[in-house]
Design a protein around this motif. Structure first.
Motif, PDB file in Angstrom:
ATOM      1  N   ILE A 109      -7.400  -1.179   4.054  1.00  0.00           N
ATOM      2  CA  ILE A 109      -7.659  -2.422   4.850  1.00  0.00           C
ATOM      3  C   ILE A 109      -7.743  -1.874   6.388  1.00  0.00           C
ATOM      4  N   GLY A 110      -8.300  -2.633   6.989  1.00  0.00           N
ATOM      5  CA  GLY A 110      -8.321  -2.445   8.550  1.00  0.00           C
ATOM      6  C   GLY A 110      -9.572  -3.309   9.001  1.00  0.00           C
ATOM      7  N   ARG A 111      -9.850  -3.298  10.451  1.00  0.00           N
ATOM      8  CA  ARG A 111     -10.625  -3.995  10.984  1.00  0.00           C
ATOM      9  C   ARG A 111     -12.118  -3.387  10.878  1.00  0.00           C
ATOM     10  N   ASN A 112     -13.157  -4.083  11.266  1.00  0.00           N
ATOM     11  CA  ASN A 112     -14.527  -3.326  11.185  1.00  0.00           C
ATOM     12  C   ASN A 112     -14.457  -2.098  12.008  1.00  0.00           C
ATOM     13  N   GLY A 113     -15.025  -1.035  11.615  1.00  0.00           N
ATOM     14  CA  GLY A 113     -15.316   0.086  12.559  1.00  0.00           C
ATOM     15  C   GLY A 113     -14.196   0.976  12.729  1.00  0.00           C
ATOM     16  N   VAL A 114     -13.145   0.915  11.606  1.00  0.00           N
ATOM     17  CA  VAL A 114     -11.891   1.661  11.770  1.00  0.00           C
ATOM     18  C   VAL A 114     -12.281   3.173  10.897  1.00  0.00           C
ATOM     19  N   GLY A 115     -13.168   3.064  10.234  1.00  0.00           N
ATOM     20  CA  GLY A 115     -13.645   4.321   9.227  1.00  0.00           C
ATOM     21  C   GLY A 115     -13.369   4.217   7.776  1.00  0.00           C
ATOM     22  N   LYS A 116     -13.120   2.744   7.283  1.00  0.00           N
ATOM     23  CA  LYS A 116     -12.711   2.708   5.920  1.00  0.00           C
ATOM     24  C   LYS A 116     -14.172   3.205   5.031  1.00  0.00           C
ATOM     25  N   THR A 117     -15.298   2.682   5.431  1.00  0.00           N
ATOM     26  CA  THR A 117     -16.401   2.735   4.622  1.00  0.00           C
ATOM     27  C   THR A 117     -16.665   4.346   4.924  1.00  0.00           C
ATOM     28  N   THR A 118     -16.579   4.875   6.130  1.00  0.00           N
ATOM     29  CA  THR A 118     -16.790   6.322   6.409  1.00  0.00           C
ATOM     30  C   THR A 118     -15.811   7.444   5.154  1.00  0.00           C
ATOM     31  N   LEU A 119     -14.426   6.792   5.056  1.00  0.00           N
ATOM     32  CA  LEU A 119     -13.703   7.372   4.495  1.00  0.00           C
ATOM     33  C   LEU A 119     -14.222   7.668   2.748  1.00  0.00           C
ATOM     34  N   LEU A 120     -14.686   6.380   2.398  1.00  0.00           N
ATOM     35  CA  LEU A 120     -15.220   6.257   0.752  1.00  0.00           C
ATOM     36  C   LEU A 120     -16.582   7.304   0.821  1.00  0.00           C
ATOM     37  N   HIS A 121     -17.337   7.260   1.875  1.00  0.00           N
ATOM     38  CA  HIS A 121     -18.533   7.991   1.780  1.00  0.00           C
ATOM     39  C   HIS A 121     -18.081   9.588   1.820  1.00  0.00           C
ATOM     40  N   VAL A 129      -2.651  -4.683  11.452  1.00  0.00           N
ATOM     41  CA  VAL A 129      -4.052  -4.270  11.834  1.00  0.00           C
ATOM     42  C   VAL A 129      -5.117  -5.315  12.338  1.00  0.00           C
ATOM     43  N   GLN A 130      -4.533  -6.360  12.763  1.00  0.00           N
ATOM     44  CA  GLN A 130      -5.380  -7.392  13.537  1.00  0.00           C
ATOM     45  C   GLN A 130      -6.535  -7.667  12.801  1.00  0.00           C
ATOM     46  N   ARG A 176      -0.508   3.139   8.614  1.00  0.00           N
ATOM     47  CA  ARG A 176       0.598   2.304   7.844  1.00  0.00           C
ATOM     48  C   ARG A 176       0.290   2.630   6.270  1.00  0.00           C
ATOM     49  N   ALA A 177       1.169   2.869   5.581  1.00  0.00           N
ATOM     50  CA  ALA A 177       1.031   2.891   3.981  1.00  0.00           C
ATOM     51  C   ALA A 177       2.453   2.561   3.439  1.00  0.00           C
ATOM     52  N   GLY A 178       2.001   1.675   2.233  1.00  0.00           N
ATOM     53  CA  GLY A 178       3.180   1.083   1.490  1.00  0.00           C
ATOM     54  C   GLY A 178       2.878   0.507   0.187  1.00  0.00           C
ATOM     55  N   LYS A 179       3.864  -0.353  -0.309  1.00  0.00           N
ATOM     56  CA  LYS A 179       3.826  -0.777  -1.637  1.00  0.00           C
ATOM     57  C   LYS A 179       3.495  -2.270  -1.396  1.00  0.00           C
ATOM     58  N   VAL A 180       2.312  -3.002  -1.980  1.00  0.00           N
ATOM     59  CA  VAL A 180       2.154  -4.298  -1.759  1.00  0.00           C
ATOM     60  C   VAL A 180       3.127  -5.086  -2.124  1.00  0.00           C
ATOM     61  N   ALA A 181       3.863  -4.853  -3.420  1.00  0.00           N
ATOM     62  CA  ALA A 181       5.275  -5.657  -3.664  1.00  0.00           C
ATOM     63  C   ALA A 181       6.160  -5.654  -2.461  1.00  0.00           C
ATOM     64  N   GLU A 182       6.092  -4.685  -1.786  1.00  0.00           N
ATOM     65  CA  GLU A 182       7.285  -4.670  -0.738  1.00  0.00           C
ATOM     66  C   GLU A 182       6.969  -5.206   0.687  1.00  0.00           C
ATOM     67  N   ASP A 183       5.711  -5.239   0.989  1.00  0.00           N
ATOM     68  CA  ASP A 183       5.458  -5.571   2.390  1.00  0.00           C
ATOM     69  C   ASP A 183       4.499  -6.899   2.460  1.00  0.00           C
ATOM     70  N   PRO A 184       4.910  -7.873   3.170  1.00  0.00           N
ATOM     71  CA  PRO A 184       3.946  -9.405   2.858  1.00  0.00           C
ATOM     72  C   PRO A 184       2.521  -9.147   3.612  1.00  0.00           C
ATOM     73  N   ALA A 185       1.572  -9.616   2.776  1.00  0.00           N
ATOM     74  CA  ALA A 185       0.273  -9.263   3.477  1.00  0.00           C
ATOM     75  C   ALA A 185       0.237  -9.815   4.762  1.00  0.00           C
ATOM     76  N   ALA A 186       0.858 -10.631   5.320  1.00  0.00           N
ATOM     77  CA  ALA A 186       0.694 -11.455   6.597  1.00  0.00           C
ATOM     78  C   ALA A 186       1.057 -10.426   7.782  1.00  0.00           C
TER      79      ALA A 186
END
Lengths: 236, 294
Positions: free
Chosen positions: A37-49, A234-235, A218-228
């Motif tokens: 997850i992250g805002r637009n332009g932070v490199g998520k798509t580039t990482l997948l590619h 990451v704004q 940041r990295a973690g487990k979904v069950a441990e950290d609230p989405a909000a």
């Protein structure tokens, strides 16, 4: 054999002189779904590619199931077991739904036999009904189901998805969520999904990785950290 | 009226030659966006292979044996050009243009050195020498044969592209190269197969040209410009569009010759294509999808 299916270390990538990813380290554990997850332009798509090989990394290493991916072109990475559902879906517009699914069989290489696996039509029954229709004339939701079905036809062990819920109506989002949970839970598939719709990923993902400015912050487990809390960080 | 019908038939006959000469170009441009300037020399090679085959196998069946020989020979040459040159220059289209032009010059000179500048004659078998009369128009059997071959090649290509696994992969690579690669399709092998197929069809076209006149080192040059015009007008890579454009241009060129000489008709052909592209830049056939309609 380690528990990590994909091991990324010190990965950098960019476009021309512009660097987008900076020393990314990431391990994807077998049979787990990770949300990127992250805002637009932070490199998520580039990482997948960069993982898929459709954008070459400028530095760092990528090991998939113990194999160095760096020298391999995208088709060899697909045949090694990486399925890709890109942003914008990239359906072959003039091929029928069935033909689009059949292209996915190429990723099997020597693995597996037979035609399009029946479970794809169990996961997305609509695809069977429209199997003779040209891909370019499908709705956004139908195309997204087809893009996921095409990737699953190759029977990958790692599935990469880039914003699969973008512009999709809620009932199709639910179907996609159920399908992804199903392939992880029953087939043991590892999933890396880029997503800005946190409610969606927090419902089915196991882990999350948050990016900012081309780095993992940041990295973690979904069950441990609230989405909000993560969303605030990451704004998004 | 007879003169008009006669020219109309000549137009269809010319169209079948344009079609055979341009199908390979359309296939390779559609897939790789490569303009192969040496394509005309695949026609020349096919012509010389037909001549050589008929030296070895004279008689009625010679031409039927020459066809697969020319197809395979030109396909092999195409495969060498693709592997040695085009594949390595795939990211540099302008360099590919120059390099294949260089190959064209080298092949022409090689033919000149080997077979002489004057050219060689391929004598059509007796069963192709006659003519038939249809609606008052006398039609040479050789030209009917060429039309038949063009229709058969078109049908064969359609069958390969629409009904076989390799055809499916070719269409996928044609429509989205990045995604095809990410789907596991070996795009390099698909490129090679298509380039060989296109060159082979050009070799077959060379056999047909050999039935109509002498095979010279520059025989391909006479057809390469109309072939490029057909590909551009057809919609760059579309087989349906290429076929329609070949028929339109073949008939146009032949009917123009009712009023002007051959040189002026060639000029009019060029003007016609320029005007056509001005008003319909996407060519005869344009791809329609939901996204493009939106």
């Amino acid at each position: 054999m380690t528990d990590a299916l994909l091991e990324i270390a010190g990965l950098s990538a960019g476009y021309g002189g512009s660097r987008v990813l900076w020393d990314v380290d990431l391990n994807l554990m077998r049979g787990r779904a990770t949300a990127l997850i992250g805002r637009n332009g932070v490199g998520k798509t580039t990482l997948l590619h960069a993982i898929m090989g459709t954008r070459l990394a400028s530095a760092g290493s990528l090991r998939f199931d113990g194999t160095d991916l760096s020298p391999l072109p995208p088709e060899r990475r697909a045949r090694a077991g990486i399925g890709f559902v890109p942003q914008g879906r990239h359906i072959f517009p003039q091929l029928t739904v069935m033909e689009n699914l059949e292209t996915g069989l190429s990723a099997r290489g020597g693995r597996g036999t037979g035609g399009v696996p029946a479970h794809i039509f169990d996961l997305f029954p609509k695809l069977y009904d429209i199997r003779g229709r040209a891909g370019g004339f499908l709705s956004g939701g139908e195309q997204q189901q087809l893009a996921i079905g095409r990737a699953l036809a190759g029977e990958p062990s790692l599935l990469l998805l880039d914003e699969p819920t973008e512009g999709i109506q809620p009932n199709v989002v639910q179907q996609i969520e159920a399908a992804l949970a199903h392939v992880r839970d029953t087939l043991g598939m590892t999933i890396l999904v880029v997503e800005q719709y946190l409610d969606f990923v927090w419902r089915f993902a196991d882990d999350y990785v948050a990016m900012q400015g081309g780095r993992i912050v940041r990295a973690g487990k979904v069950a441990e950290d609230p989405a909000a809390e993560v969303a605030k960080l990451v704004q998004i | 009226m007879d003169l008009f019908l006669n020219q109309l038939f000549n137009g269809v006959s010319l169209a079948s030659l344009y079609l055979l000469a341009s199908l390979g170009l359309a296939l390779s441009f559609g897939l790789m966006r490569v303009i192969n300037m040496a394509h005309g020399e695949m026609l020349m090679l096919g012509g010389y292979l037909a001549w050589a085959t008929l030296l070895v196998v004279p008689g009625a069946a010679g031409i039927l044996i020459a066809m697969p020989v020319a197809f395979v020979g030109a396909a092999a040459m195409g495969g060498v050009i693709q592997t040695v040159l085009i594949r390595r220059l795939s990211a540099r289209p302008l360099d590919t243009l120059l390099a294949t032009w260089g190959v064209s010059l080298v092949l022409q000179q090689a033919a000149r050195d080997l077979f002489g500048a004057v050219g060689v004659e391929v004598r059509a078998p007796a069963w192709l020498e006659g003519s038939v009369e249809l609606a008052g128009v006398v039609i040479p059997t050789a030209r009917l044969f060429i039309i038949g071959v063009a229709v058969a090649v078109l049908g064969g290509l359609a069958l390969i592209l629409l009904k076989t696994r390799i055809g499916l992969l070719v269409r996928a690579v044609n429509q989205d190269r990045m995604m095809a690669s990410a789907t596991g399709i070996a795009v390099g092998r698909v490129d090679l197969a298509v380039f060989c197929l296109g060159s082979g069809v050009a070799g077959l076209a060379g056999v047909m040209l050999a039935l109509l006149g002498p095979v010279t080192p520059s025989v391909g040059q006479a057809y390469i410009i109309p072939a490029f015009l057909v590909v551009v007008m057809g919609g760059l890579g579309s087989i349906t569009g290429t076929t329609a454009a070949a028929v339109i241009l073949g008939v146009f060129a032949a009917l123009a010759q009712l009023f002007v000489d051959v040189s002026v008709s060639q000029m009019l052909l060029l003007v016609f294509v320029v005007l056509f592209i001005q008003f319909r830049p996407q060519g005869v056939v344009a791809v329609r999808t939901r996204q493009l309609d939106a």
